[in-house]
Design a protein around this motif. Structure first.
Motif, PDB file in Angstrom:
ATOM      1  N   TYR A 165       0.842  -1.202   0.000  1.00  0.00           N
ATOM      2  CA  TYR A 165       0.000   0.000   0.000  1.00  0.00           C
ATOM      3  C   TYR A 165       0.872   1.245   0.000  1.00  0.00           C
ATOM      4  N   SER A 166       1.872   1.261   0.868  1.00  0.00           N
ATOM      5  CA  SER A 166       2.705   2.453   1.025  1.00  0.00           C
ATOM      6  C   SER A 166       3.521   2.785  -0.212  1.00  0.00           C
ATOM      7  N   CYS A 167       4.018   1.756  -0.901  1.00  0.00           N
ATOM      8  CA  CYS A 167       4.931   2.060  -2.005  1.00  0.00           C
ATOM      9  C   CYS A 167       4.290   1.972  -3.384  1.00  0.00           C
ATOM     10  N   SER A 168       3.048   1.484  -3.481  1.00  0.00           N
ATOM     11  CA  SER A 168       2.445   1.410  -4.817  1.00  0.00           C
ATOM     12  C   SER A 168       0.976   1.830  -4.851  1.00  0.00           C
ATOM     13  N   VAL A 169       0.168   1.274  -3.977  1.00  0.00           N
ATOM     14  CA  VAL A 169      -1.270   1.554  -4.032  1.00  0.00           C
ATOM     15  C   VAL A 169      -1.550   3.025  -3.718  1.00  0.00           C
ATOM     16  N   ASN A 170      -1.060   3.501  -2.586  1.00  0.00           N
ATOM     17  CA  ASN A 170      -1.339   4.893  -2.209  1.00  0.00           C
ATOM     18  C   ASN A 170      -0.777   5.909  -3.207  1.00  0.00           C
ATOM     19  N   PRO A 171       0.468   5.769  -3.670  1.00  0.00           N
ATOM     20  CA  PRO A 171       0.940   6.714  -4.690  1.00  0.00           C
ATOM     21  C   PRO A 171       0.126   6.630  -5.986  1.00  0.00           C
ATOM     22  N   VAL A 230      -7.522  -0.415  13.941  1.00  0.00           N
ATOM     23  CA  VAL A 230      -8.863  -0.410  14.543  1.00  0.00           C
ATOM     24  C   VAL A 230      -9.259   0.990  15.029  1.00  0.00           C
ATOM     25  N   ALA A 231      -8.318   1.695  15.640  1.00  0.00           N
ATOM     26  CA  ALA A 231      -8.644   3.010  16.206  1.00  0.00           C
ATOM     27  C   ALA A 231      -8.559   4.147  15.190  1.00  0.00           C
ATOM     28  N   GLY A 232      -7.812   3.961  14.113  1.00  0.00           N
ATOM     29  CA  GLY A 232      -7.604   5.046  13.167  1.00  0.00           C
ATOM     30  C   GLY A 232      -8.122   4.790  11.767  1.00  0.00           C
ATOM     31  N   ASN A 233      -7.569   3.783  11.095  1.00  0.00           N
ATOM     32  CA  ASN A 233      -7.937   3.541   9.699  1.00  0.00           C
ATOM     33  C   ASN A 233      -9.375   3.087   9.537  1.00  0.00           C
ATOM     34  N   VAL A 234      -9.834   2.184  10.397  1.00  0.00           N
ATOM     35  CA  VAL A 234     -11.209   1.680  10.263  1.00  0.00           C
ATOM     36  C   VAL A 234     -12.246   2.796  10.420  1.00  0.00           C
ATOM     37  N   PRO A 235     -12.154   3.670  11.431  1.00  0.00           N
ATOM     38  CA  PRO A 235     -13.131   4.767  11.500  1.00  0.00           C
ATOM     39  C   PRO A 235     -13.111   5.673  10.264  1.00  0.00           C
ATOM     40  N   LEU A 236     -11.924   5.916   9.722  1.00  0.00           N
ATOM     41  CA  LEU A 236     -11.842   6.706   8.495  1.00  0.00           C
ATOM     42  C   LEU A 236     -12.507   5.966   7.334  1.00  0.00           C
ATOM     43  N   ASN A 237     -12.270   4.658   7.247  1.00  0.00           N
ATOM     44  CA  ASN A 237     -12.904   3.852   6.197  1.00  0.00           C
ATOM     45  C   ASN A 237     -14.424   3.871   6.333  1.00  0.00           C
ATOM     46  N   GLU A 238     -14.908   3.757   7.551  1.00  0.00           N
ATOM     47  CA  GLU A 238     -16.358   3.753   7.782  1.00  0.00           C
ATOM     48  C   GLU A 238     -16.979   5.098   7.427  1.00  0.00           C
ATOM     49  N   ALA A 239     -16.298   6.181   7.773  1.00  0.00           N
ATOM     50  CA  ALA A 239     -16.796   7.509   7.406  1.00  0.00           C
ATOM     51  C   ALA A 239     -16.801   7.679   5.886  1.00  0.00           C
ATOM     52  N   LEU A 240     -15.766   7.204   5.223  1.00  0.00           N
ATOM     53  CA  LEU A 240     -15.695   7.285   3.772  1.00  0.00           C
ATOM     54  C   LEU A 240     -16.806   6.482   3.110  1.00  0.00           C
ATOM     55  N   ASP A 241     -17.111   5.340   3.679  1.00  0.00           N
ATOM     56  CA  ASP A 241     -18.128   4.468   3.104  1.00  0.00           C
ATOM     57  C   ASP A 241     -19.516   5.119   3.106  1.00  0.00           C
ATOM     58  N   LYS A 242     -19.743   6.046   4.015  1.00  0.00           N
ATOM     59  CA  LYS A 242     -21.055   6.708   4.125  1.00  0.00           C
ATOM     60  C   LYS A 242     -21.229   7.867   3.145  1.00  0.00           C
ATOM     61  N   ILE A 243     -20.169   8.234   2.453  1.00  0.00           N
ATOM     62  CA  ILE A 243     -20.238   9.375   1.539  1.00  0.00           C
ATOM     63  C   ILE A 243     -20.927   8.964   0.238  1.00  0.00           C
ATOM     64  N   ASN A 244     -21.897   9.748  -0.150  1.00  0.00           N
ATOM     65  CA  ASN A 244     -22.576   9.549  -1.430  1.00  0.00           C
ATOM     66  C   ASN A 244     -21.790  10.315  -2.484  1.00  0.00           C
ATOM     67  N   LEU A 245     -20.990   9.594  -3.236  1.00  0.00           N
ATOM     68  CA  LEU A 245     -20.102  10.242  -4.193  1.00  0.00           C
ATOM     69  C   LEU A 245     -20.852  10.859  -5.359  1.00  0.00           C
ATOM     70  N   GLN A 284     -13.206   3.507  -1.521  1.00  0.00           N
ATOM     71  CA  GLN A 284     -14.419   2.827  -1.056  1.00  0.00           C
ATOM     72  C   GLN A 284     -14.412   1.372  -1.515  1.00  0.00           C
ATOM     73  N   SER A 285     -14.084   1.148  -2.760  1.00  0.00           N
ATOM     74  CA  SER A 285     -14.068  -0.200  -3.321  1.00  0.00           C
ATOM     75  C   SER A 285     -13.006  -1.076  -2.644  1.00  0.00           C
ATOM     76  N   ILE A 286     -11.819  -0.548  -2.467  1.00  0.00           N
ATOM     77  CA  ILE A 286     -10.738  -1.301  -1.817  1.00  0.00           C
ATOM     78  C   ILE A 286     -11.103  -1.630  -0.376  1.00  0.00           C
ATOM     79  N   ASN A 287     -11.645  -0.646   0.340  1.00  0.00           N
ATOM     80  CA  ASN A 287     -11.991  -0.854   1.747  1.00  0.00           C
ATOM     81  C   ASN A 287     -13.085  -1.901   1.908  1.00  0.00           C
ATOM     82  N   ARG A 288     -13.961  -2.024   0.943  1.00  0.00           N
ATOM     83  CA  ARG A 288     -14.992  -3.066   0.983  1.00  0.00           C
ATOM     84  C   ARG A 288     -14.401  -4.417   0.606  1.00  0.00           C
ATOM     85  N   ALA A 289     -13.541  -4.427  -0.399  1.00  0.00           N
ATOM     86  CA  ALA A 289     -12.982  -5.685  -0.897  1.00  0.00           C
ATOM     87  C   ALA A 289     -12.036  -6.354   0.099  1.00  0.00           C
ATOM     88  N   ILE A 290     -11.348  -5.564   0.915  1.00  0.00           N
ATOM     89  CA  ILE A 290     -10.364  -6.149   1.827  1.00  0.00           C
ATOM     90  C   ILE A 290     -11.018  -6.895   2.986  1.00  0.00           C
TER      91      ILE A 290
END
Length: 164
Positions: free
Chosen positions: A25-31, A101-116, A46-52
């Motif tokens: 993720y750090s060296c290829s996916v995120n860039p 659990v304390a950081g990335n997951v809450p961000l993922n959950e907030a992102l998932d609620k966004i109506n793009l 959103q798609s990646i966070n659901r698929a993982i």
């Protein structure tokens, strides 16, 4: 091969898989995702966070959280190998699992609620700003923690148990 060594071997395998995932993720996916437009970036995340959220990921991610403490316990009284595994366990539990659990997951959950599709370009830019920078910082922490934990497990594999 003894049970104690099998737990150590599977701990190394599981922790290596997690370290590799976060490293990739750090060296290829995120860039790669970082170069996308706001709407495409948010949709891709959103798609990646659901698929993982699948059994293969959970096997390694949760498996490491279970295998490392068991392996550490089984090596109690082996001297330096025990302490190396204890450090690996704490580093993984706090720096990898805890940060996720304390950081990335809450961000993922907030992102998932966004109506793009119902958001303006300004709203999409604001959503991305609130998500991308903190998520990438947290991912860097869990990447380093998982890599260091994996290195410690490998070191434990190479360290002979003290004879008592």
């Amino acid at each position: 091969m003894t049970t104690i060594n099998l737990f150590l071997l599977f701990s190394a395998l599981a922790s290596g898989l997690v370290a590799g995932l976060f490293y990739s993720y750090s060296c290829s996916v995120n860039p790669g995702l970082g170069s996308l437009s706001d709407s495409n970036y948010l949709a891709a995340m959103q798609s990646i966070n659901r698929a993982i959220l699948n059994p293969v990921f959970f096997f390694s991610f949760m498996g490491t959280l279970l295998l490392l403490p068991v392996s550490t316990y089984l090596h109690f009284g082996t001297g330096s190998r025990f302490y190396i595994l204890l450090a690996a366990t704490l580093l993984y539990a706090i720096g990898t699992f805890g940060v996720t659990v304390a950081g990335n997951v809450p961000l993922n959950e907030a992102l998932d609620k966004i109506n793009l599709t119902g958001s303006s370009s300004q709203e999409l830019a604001a959503h991305r700003l609130r998500f991308e920078v903190p998520w990438n910082k947290l991912n860097a922490i869990r990447t380093w923690a998982s890599i260091l934990s994996f290195i410690l497990v490998l070191l434990a594999c190479l360290t002979a148990p003290d004879k008592s």
